[in-house]
Motif scaffolding. Structure first.
Motif, PDB file in Angstrom:
ATOM      1  N   SER A 119       0.850  -1.216   0.000  1.00  0.00           N
ATOM      2  CA  SER A 119       0.000   0.000   0.000  1.00  0.00           C
ATOM      3  C   SER A 119       0.872   1.248   0.000  1.00  0.00           C
ATOM      4  O   SER A 119       0.655   2.183  -0.774  1.00  0.00           O
ATOM      5  CB  SER A 119      -0.865   0.091   1.254  1.00  0.00           C
ATOM      6  N   TYR A 121       4.198   1.706  -0.786  1.00  0.00           N
ATOM      7  CA  TYR A 121       5.065   1.959  -1.947  1.00  0.00           C
ATOM      8  C   TYR A 121       4.275   2.074  -3.257  1.00  0.00           C
ATOM      9  O   TYR A 121       4.719   2.771  -4.166  1.00  0.00           O
ATOM     10  CB  TYR A 121       6.191   0.923  -2.029  1.00  0.00           C
ATOM     11  N   SER A 122       3.107   1.433  -3.353  1.00  0.00           N
ATOM     12  CA  SER A 122       2.285   1.630  -4.561  1.00  0.00           C
ATOM     13  C   SER A 122       1.955   3.120  -4.659  1.00  0.00           C
ATOM     14  O   SER A 122       2.004   3.725  -5.733  1.00  0.00           O
ATOM     15  CB  SER A 122       0.979   0.834  -4.493  1.00  0.00           C
ATOM     16  N   HIS A 123       1.639   3.718  -3.485  1.00  0.00           N
ATOM     17  CA  HIS A 123       1.310   5.147  -3.447  1.00  0.00           C
ATOM     18  C   HIS A 123       2.548   5.993  -3.792  1.00  0.00           C
ATOM     19  O   HIS A 123       2.475   6.914  -4.594  1.00  0.00           O
ATOM     20  CB  HIS A 123       0.779   5.458  -2.041  1.00  0.00           C
ATOM     21  N   LEU A 124       3.702   5.618  -3.211  1.00  0.00           N
ATOM     22  CA  LEU A 124       4.899   6.455  -3.387  1.00  0.00           C
ATOM     23  C   LEU A 124       5.518   6.350  -4.779  1.00  0.00           C
ATOM     24  O   LEU A 124       6.128   7.303  -5.252  1.00  0.00           O
ATOM     25  CB  LEU A 124       5.959   6.094  -2.336  1.00  0.00           C
ATOM     26  N   VAL A 125       5.404   5.188  -5.399  1.00  0.00           N
ATOM     27  CA  VAL A 125       6.052   5.056  -6.711  1.00  0.00           C
ATOM     28  C   VAL A 125       5.016   5.083  -7.846  1.00  0.00           C
ATOM     29  O   VAL A 125       5.360   4.916  -9.009  1.00  0.00           O
ATOM     30  CB  VAL A 125       6.980   3.805  -6.816  1.00  0.00           C
ATOM     31  N   ASP A 126       3.757   5.287  -7.448  1.00  0.00           N
ATOM     32  CA  ASP A 126       2.682   5.481  -8.406  1.00  0.00           C
ATOM     33  C   ASP A 126       2.534   4.315  -9.394  1.00  0.00           C
ATOM     34  O   ASP A 126       2.465   4.510 -10.602  1.00  0.00           O
ATOM     35  CB  ASP A 126       2.919   6.816  -9.157  1.00  0.00           C
ATOM     36  N   ARG A 127       2.566   3.111  -8.851  1.00  0.00           N
ATOM     37  CA  ARG A 127       2.249   1.917  -9.641  1.00  0.00           C
ATOM     38  C   ARG A 127       1.834   0.833  -8.654  1.00  0.00           C
ATOM     39  O   ARG A 127       2.259   0.844  -7.506  1.00  0.00           O
ATOM     40  CB  ARG A 127       3.431   1.450 -10.486  1.00  0.00           C
ATOM     41  N   LYS A 128       0.989  -0.077  -9.098  1.00  0.00           N
ATOM     42  CA  LYS A 128       0.507  -1.115  -8.182  1.00  0.00           C
ATOM     43  C   LYS A 128       1.644  -2.112  -7.931  1.00  0.00           C
ATOM     44  O   LYS A 128       2.164  -2.719  -8.866  1.00  0.00           O
ATOM     45  CB  LYS A 128      -0.720  -1.793  -8.818  1.00  0.00           C
ATOM     46  N   THR A 271      11.262   5.204 -10.020  1.00  0.00           N
ATOM     47  CA  THR A 271      10.126   5.915 -10.629  1.00  0.00           C
ATOM     48  C   THR A 271      10.528   6.618 -11.936  1.00  0.00           C
ATOM     49  O   THR A 271       9.676   7.169 -12.622  1.00  0.00           O
ATOM     50  CB  THR A 271       9.544   6.987  -9.664  1.00  0.00           C
ATOM     51  N   TRP A 276      11.801   1.001 -13.430  1.00  0.00           N
ATOM     52  CA  TRP A 276      11.149   0.016 -12.562  1.00  0.00           C
ATOM     53  C   TRP A 276      11.674  -1.387 -12.884  1.00  0.00           C
ATOM     54  O   TRP A 276      12.012  -2.163 -11.992  1.00  0.00           O
ATOM     55  CB  TRP A 276       9.617   0.068 -12.716  1.00  0.00           C
ATOM     56  N   ASP A 340      -0.129  12.609   5.133  1.00  0.00           N
ATOM     57  CA  ASP A 340       0.075  14.022   4.826  1.00  0.00           C
ATOM     58  C   ASP A 340       0.058  14.910   6.066  1.00  0.00           C
ATOM     59  O   ASP A 340       0.207  16.127   5.959  1.00  0.00           O
ATOM     60  CB  ASP A 340      -0.991  14.501   3.825  1.00  0.00           C
TER      61      ASP A 340
END
Ligand code: PMP
Ligand code: GLN
Length: 460
Positions: A119, A121-128, A271, A276, A340
């Motif tokens: 959850s 790292y998907s958010h931080l690197v913008d990929r699932k 990223t 990747w 945030d």
């Protein structure tokens, strides 16, 4: 007649057996003689792949700490409690009604933790990021590095290591059969009296010249230990271009990813376009939640590369402790809800550390040292050459001056730091021979004591 035949065959069997037995005895005696001609020390020598390695600075300096009890600004860890919800999570887990939380869990990562990591790292690197095929939980970042290096390096493969580097990279590459190729970060001319870790840069042409057909891997560490350098996007783009051009794997050690100061930004190289598929990124719960003793780390990257790490991991540690993984998962889940907010530990920690960094930079400057101001991490490198005349380095026998100075200071001043030459290969050790590394993630009271210790020493 039958009896006679039986007797004859028995006798010949006996002869054969006797012959065989005496031959066996003779041969075993020979073997014994051969074996005994080798002493225990000869036979049980350290395997060649490990020869040449001395006790690491961590093992050596812990001994010195135990013996002389100086103020310890050496090894990287905090000396005050972490937020209680983190340690409460571990207590609750050990005493949970779900007693299975004290038993083995999934080998490649406890399900609750790999979900939390996915959850975040998907958010931080913008990929699932798939929790089961793209994340591996390891015994600290050390094991993540070990599995990545062992899982990719073949005999004769070259690995580019940027200096100063976290000291285990070099022996890990060598024991895997690899050949390290080093390149130092060099101080650029800025005209300013205040030096930042960002003023240490790579020479693009020199970096390019290290890439060739044999290059398998480059190890990047941002924010860097010991310098505190945070690579900016432009610097990372250059490294990424070379990795893509030469089909090289990038190992990105990002254990200090949350300790970022001023207006610097931590950019994850995975990223960048096309990266990747050729990057393994490494993190550490020890650094993320300031619990270095829990020894949980992780690696994430594309499934086809992560398979190689799993092969190494499964017959090395097989699985990591369940309770610590569960507790770290709980801690991540709490932070994920407030990423945030200034209260999120990932945001409050750098604020806390930045004040400590500034306090240390001031007291080091006040006594005449020249600190390099780190952009991230929790270490500061400082040049002590102006104070050399106040020490007697002839009392120590180490080849490197910074070893002699740090040892002399432990014994005579009562302050422990780490000699930075340990972060360089043999040929470049002199680059930081008149520097020391101090950790500033310590309670204010202890930083003040360190300041007093130094002031008293220089005023003598
Ligand atoms: N990489 C770097 C740059 C480090 O400073 C350290 C030391 N914490 C590690 C890896 C190893 O981390 P861990 O304690 O999680 O094994
Ligand atoms: N990473 C920490 C440091 O650099 C600790 C390393 C260690 O103890 N092996 O101080």
């Amino acid at each position: 007649m039958i009896l006679e035949l039986a007797r004859t065959s028995f006798n010949s069997l006996l002869k054969v057996t006797t012959r065989t037995t005496s031959a066996a005895i003779a041969s075993s005696q020979q073997i014994y003689r051969n074996m005994s001609s080798q002493s225990i020390d000869e036979k049980f020598e350290l395997p060649k792949r490990y020869q040449g390695q001395a006790p690491s600075v961590w093992n050596e300096y812990i001994q010195l700490f135990m013996k002389y009890q100086p103020m310890n600004l050496g090894q990287g860890f905090t000396d005050y409690p972490v937020p209680q919800y983190i340690t409460d999570a571990l207590t609750a887990t050990a005493n949970s009604p779900n007693c299975l939380l004290n038993q083995y869990t999934r080998g490649f990562g406890h399900p609750r933790l790999v979900h939390a990591l996915s959850s975040l790292y998907s958010h931080l690197v913008d990929r699932k990021i798939d929790p089961f095929s793209e994340v591996l939980v390891t015994s600290g970042a050390y094991e993540a590095l070990y599995a990545t290096i062992q899982g990719h390096i073949e005999d004769g493969d070259e690995c580019i290591i940027i200096e100063p580097f976290f000291d285990c990279y070099e022996p890990m590459v060598k024991t895997a059969g690899g050949i390290p190729r080093f390149i130092p970060l060099r101080l650029k001319e800025t005209g300013s009296d205040v030096i930042s870790s960002g003023d240490y840069v790579l020479d693009d042409a020199e970096l390019e010249s290290l890439f060739n057909k044999k290059t398998k891997m480059i190890i990047l560490n941002t924010p860097n230990n010991p310098l505190g350098k945070i690579y900016n996007r432009k610097e990372l783009i250059k490294i990424a271009e070379l990795c893509k051009k030469h089909n090289v794997l990038c190992v990105s050690d990002e254990v200090y990813e949350w300790m970022v100061f001023d207006d610097n930004q931590h950019v994850r190289i995975c990223t960048l376009p096309g990266m990747w598929e050729r990057t393994i990124t490494i993190g550490s719960a020890g650094k993320t939640f300031s619990v270095t003793g829990w020894k949980i780390g992780w690696a994430y990257g594309p499934a086809n590369l992560m398979v190689n790490l799993r092969i190494v991991h499964q017959n090395c540690v097989y699985t990591c402790p369940t309770p610590t993984q569960e507790a770290i998962a709980i801690a991540f889940e709490s932070e994920l809800k407030r990423l945030d907010s200034p209260q999120c530990y990932f945001n409050s920690l750098p604020v806390e550390l930045e004040a400590k960094r500034d306090f240390m930079a001031k007291f080091l400057s006040d006594v005449g040292m020249k600190p390099i101001i780190p952009q991230g991490g929790y270490f500061m490198i400082a040049d002590w050459s102006a104070l050399e005349s106040k020490a007697d380095l002839s009392t120590e026998s180490d080849a490197q001056k910074d070893y002699r100075m740090t040892k002399w200071m432990i014994k005579n001043v009562g302050l422990q730091g780490i000699p930075p030459s340990v972060f360089y290969n043999e040929t470049n050790k002199s680059i930081m021979e008149t520097f020391v590394r101090y950790c500033f993630f310590k309670k204010d009271e202890n930083l003040e004591k360190a300041a007093d210790i130094l002031k008293n020493w220089v005023s003598k």
